[in-house]
Motif scaffolding. Structure first.
Motif, PDB file in Angstrom:
ATOM      1  N   PRO A 198     -76.046  22.678 -17.480  1.00 20.97           N
ATOM      2  CA  PRO A 198     -77.058  22.744 -18.551  1.00 20.97           C
ATOM      3  C   PRO A 198     -77.296  21.412 -19.279  1.00 20.97           C
ATOM      4  O   PRO A 198     -78.447  21.051 -19.495  1.00 20.97           O
ATOM      5  N   PHE A 229     -72.496  21.827 -26.296  1.00 22.62           N
ATOM      6  CA  PHE A 229     -72.661  22.985 -25.408  1.00 22.62           C
ATOM      7  C   PHE A 229     -71.357  23.784 -25.309  1.00 22.62           C
ATOM      8  O   PHE A 229     -71.343  25.016 -25.448  1.00 22.62           O
ATOM      9  N   ASN A 278     -70.187  25.451 -28.689  1.00 21.44           N
ATOM     10  CA  ASN A 278     -71.000  26.634 -28.935  1.00 21.44           C
ATOM     11  C   ASN A 278     -70.504  27.798 -28.084  1.00 21.44           C
ATOM     12  O   ASN A 278     -70.395  28.928 -28.560  1.00 21.44           O
ATOM     13  N   TRP A 285     -77.762  23.451 -29.341  1.00 16.80           N
ATOM     14  CA  TRP A 285     -76.484  24.126 -29.049  1.00 16.80           C
ATOM     15  C   TRP A 285     -75.627  24.271 -30.305  1.00 16.80           C
ATOM     16  O   TRP A 285     -74.440  24.605 -30.206  1.00 16.80           O
ATOM     17  N   VAL A 322     -83.497  29.793 -28.534  1.00 15.30           N
ATOM     18  CA  VAL A 322     -82.257  29.179 -29.013  1.00 15.30           C
ATOM     19  C   VAL A 322     -81.082  30.121 -28.742  1.00 15.30           C
ATOM     20  O   VAL A 322     -80.002  29.682 -28.332  1.00 15.30           O
ATOM     21  N   ALA A 327     -80.222  29.580 -25.164  1.00 15.07           N
ATOM     22  CA  ALA A 327     -79.505  28.310 -24.952  1.00 15.07           C
ATOM     23  C   ALA A 327     -78.053  28.440 -25.399  1.00 15.07           C
ATOM     24  O   ALA A 327     -77.156  27.845 -24.809  1.00 15.07           O
ATOM     25  N   ARG A 328     -77.827  29.220 -26.462  1.00 17.96           N
ATOM     26  CA  ARG A 328     -76.471  29.337 -27.000  1.00 17.96           C
ATOM     27  C   ARG A 328     -75.643  30.400 -26.296  1.00 17.96           C
ATOM     28  O   ARG A 328     -74.449  30.522 -26.555  1.00 17.96           O
ATOM     29  N   THR A 329     -76.239  31.179 -25.399  1.00 18.88           N
ATOM     30  CA  THR A 329     -75.452  32.151 -24.639  1.00 18.88           C
ATOM     31  C   THR A 329     -75.386  31.754 -23.164  1.00 18.88           C
ATOM     32  O   THR A 329     -74.312  31.635 -22.594  1.00 18.88           O
ATOM     33  N   GLY A 334     -76.676  28.839 -21.868  1.00 16.94           N
ATOM     34  CA  GLY A 334     -76.451  27.402 -21.706  1.00 16.94           C
ATOM     35  C   GLY A 334     -77.704  26.573 -21.516  1.00 16.94           C
ATOM     36  O   GLY A 334     -77.886  25.576 -22.184  1.00 16.94           O
ATOM     37  N   ILE A 335     -78.567  26.973 -20.596  1.00 12.41           N
ATOM     38  CA  ILE A 335     -79.726  26.140 -20.260  1.00 12.41           C
ATOM     39  C   ILE A 335     -80.741  26.187 -21.398  1.00 12.41           C
ATOM     40  O   ILE A 335     -81.036  27.249 -21.952  1.00 12.41           O
ATOM     41  N   ILE A 336     -81.322  25.040 -21.741  1.00 13.15           N
ATOM     42  CA  ILE A 336     -82.363  24.983 -22.767  1.00 13.15           C
ATOM     43  C   ILE A 336     -83.709  25.250 -22.093  1.00 13.15           C
ATOM     44  O   ILE A 336     -84.136  24.497 -21.227  1.00 13.15           O
TER      45      ILE A 336
END
Lengths: 450, 450
Positions: free
Chosen positions: A107, A146, A149, A177, B370, B373-375, B377-379
């Motif tokens: 990521p 990353f 988080n 993140w 968001v 991304a926070r679970t 990983g990839i934005i």
């Protein structure tokens, strides 16, 4: 159709890291306490590192189990593909077989989360609530944000002020993140305030940012410090790269003759080649080639000596190749390769001749990188570009000799968040630079006396 | 450890594209010549498209072979992984099983090269030397530069001036792959010069850029035009996404109940769901949900009517959902979803009720992104974020009903080159916007009379 990428399922994820310390012909010398100059013990490190990582740093076990929780996080993007660079080979006109291990699929876009994830995990397990770190180019700060988080830790990133201003996308990634990012030098630490009092407009440096992050961790009970390269446990975590690649080469049915990678602190390439050290010791013809920028030539022109890891002299003293802890390389675009020192494990292997090192100039490196983007497609990080340049040089030698050598390099990261470097290169704004020998020797005068 | 990603080897690459026209309950109406208003024939299109693509546009074959050369290029990153979103499910507390097909792993970072590659190939095969196109957010221009370079074609990208200035990284990507990028309106075309004469500081628009790119192609023998969405052949090329996914769901041992994707011109989601149209026709309970921004609500509030594809009225007239060819949506950050029209195939399927559409507001969409991304990983790209928002809404319904529905969405691209959007969101600078009905109906007044 020939196979382009050898992919593995999650059942092929390595379950143990490989600890090369057990197999090294010449072990690295112990790190020393910067004040007493005695070998550092766990007590010296426990203020800023968890015991599990301190134990890994000096472990005498060849294999160290990867916790299930770490494997689950790595499985978000691992195993990574091993590519055959058919089009690059054709463009070069080489009989060599060129392979690259693609670490850019994580990521944050690089190999860095391979160690950020276990570092966050082991800190979390020992009750730590918050990690502090520094970042220059931003790859490491992104990866640690990353990983923190993922394990629900706070992340505090001291980002070199000039990068903070020039790379707003990196800051946005860390924020997305959940990381907190501040420009270093900052008013959050004693060392930062002291620098700002003297130089209110300081652009910052990695050395200053390390000092701020270490002070932050050392002065708060809930906080530890995390380092993205150099240390033994960081290199250990990266060995998943080489361990996966061995399985992939078994499927491909080839064995690498030459391993190539870029070295800043040494961790991406070490993760790639360390699992091959036993092979190298059995097959002396196999070659392992570190690639660094000619403008920061740590392994090729540095001294193998004891030195501090940072400008502020707060870290342990390590025996390594060094340009001197107050050496300031020019602002080349491969920010991840601007470190004055080198991982002690990599340094020891270069010093005893097990592995070798070369240095590349910026213009040739970017030319190779653009050639790669135009043949294989992926735009490389400027750091990774150094590995590509050297792999191409090796492949060109095979044109003359006619040898079908198997050359493998580590594709440590993509360049999508560093496109300004390509803009500068394509716009003719970059130039080559190599330090005069006197300048390098001048900075050796401040090496610590042991 | 549960499986996170189902990966396929290259032997699983689809060898044929799926042409949904054969199986559609209600076929799209023919496109009309903008001057004569008669159905367009090959002669109307041959000035700017190669015959192979014109033939695909109206083919009555269910399966169309993918040339070996195209497969070799796709193999640089395909097949793409199918991820199970374990951590997103847990964070939502849903019994639903959420999957996403990860199209962000291509070198330019999105699904766009799936069609850029065959378009470049078929043009090259018919002797074309150069392709022209327009780009707004930059995903399409990047993909076409990448594909043209692969097949050794020149690539000319007219980039909306305001994006050209705000997204320098996108321009650098196109340059790195050898593409030429100029800000539109430019002094290179009659239409560009006419606009500049009247508005020297024009920020440009996608409509203007399309007109410039079409003029460029129509007035040069060596040049054709390439479009990144909307047309039947573009959707056809994208079906590799859904065809691979069917194989992956067979391995997983589940069947999707709900398919979700974002729609700008419609191509990424169509590539994902079209291969499931036969399944949907057999199983009416299966749902297929298009997601668009509330600020550009083509499918949810547009009229199903004949309209021009561009502001300049140079393209064929197509029957589709449209907000009117001179509708100007606000500058939301999902630039790829700011199109006034929609692919005729997608429009026809929405119109006859085979598939459905919902609209999401920017703040809720970024909040979901968001969270992703926070679970996981990839934005996500801001466009992709719309699909994530709607998939989460579907998964939340399952909390109430207790159903273990299988929800799959297309992860059309990553956001690493669009981080300014996240910066704006996290900095509290974004707001929601929905057009009053009168404003939308006002722009219908200029629809062509057929």
């Amino acid at each position: 159709m020939p196979v382009h990428r050898t992919v593995l399922g999650e059942d092929a994820l390595p379950r143990q890291w490989y600890n090369v310390l057990v197999d090294m012909p010449t072990k690295p010398a112990p790190a020393l306490n910067p004040a007493t100059k005695q070998p550092v013990g766990p007590d010296d490190l426990s203020a800023i590192f968890p015991m599990a990582l301190i134990a890994q740093e000096v472990s005498t076990d060849r294999w160290i189990d990867i916790p299930e929780e770490v494997l689950e996080a790595l499985a978000l993007w691992r195993p990574t593909p091993l590519h055959r660079a058919w089009r690059l080979e054709k463009a070069l006109g080489t009989p060599a077989h060129i392979y690259y291990k693609n670490e850019s699929v994580s990521p944050p876009g690089s190999h860095k989360p391979n160690t950020a994830v276990p570092q966050a995990y082991f800190n979390k397990k020992e009750g730590i609530k918050r990690l502090s770190t520094e970042t220059g180019a931003g790859q490491w700060g992104s990866a640690l944000s990353f990983a923190c988080n993922y394990f629900d830790l706070e992340c505090m990133v001291y980002m070199v002020r000039v990068s903070f201003q020039q790379k707003p996308y990196r800051k946005s990634m860390m924020n997305t993140w959940g990381g907190t990012v501040i420009a270093s030098p900052s008013d959050q630490t004693n060392v930062g305030r002291a620098i700002l009092a003297e130089h209110p407009d300081s652009p910052g440096s990695l050395g200053m940012a390390i000092s701020e992050a270490v002070e932050d961790a050392a002065t708060r009970d809930d906080t530890n410090y995390a380092l993205g390269s150099v240390l033994n446990h960081v290199l250990l975590h990266q060995t998943v790269i080489g361990l996966e690649m061995k399985k992939q080469f078994d499927i491909v049915g080839e064995k690498p003759d030459v391993l190539v990678g870029c070295t800043g602190g040494g961790s991406n390439f070490a993760g790639f080649f360390l699992p091959y050290i036993p092979d190298k010791l059995e097959s002396p013809d196999m070659r392992i080639v570190c690639v660094e920028p000619a403008s920061c030539p740590t392994l090729t022109r540095g001294k193998f000596a004891y030195d501090f890891g940072d400008t502020g002299k707060m870290t342990p003293i390590m025996q390594m190749h060094t340009l001197g802890h107050d050496f300031v390389p020019p602002g080349i675009h491969a920010g991840g390769l601007r470190y004055h020192g080198m991982a002690p494990i990599v340094s020891a292997l270069v010093d005893d001749g097990t592995i070798e090192a070369v240095a590349g100039h910026q213009l040739e490196v970017f030319a190779a990188s653009v050639m790669f983007a135009r043949t294989e497609g992926i735009i490389p990080a400027p750091e990774t570009a150094h590995a590509i340049w050297a792999a191409c040089e090796e492949a060109k030698k095979c044109i003359e000799t006619g040898e079908e050598k198997v050359i493998a390099f580590n594709f440590s990261g993509h360049g999508l968040v560093d496109m300004a470097a390509y803009d500068a290169y394509l716009g003719g704004k970059l130039h080559n630079y190599a330090y005069p020998q006197e300048a390098i020797e001048e900075s050796w005068k401040n090496l610590p006396v042991i």
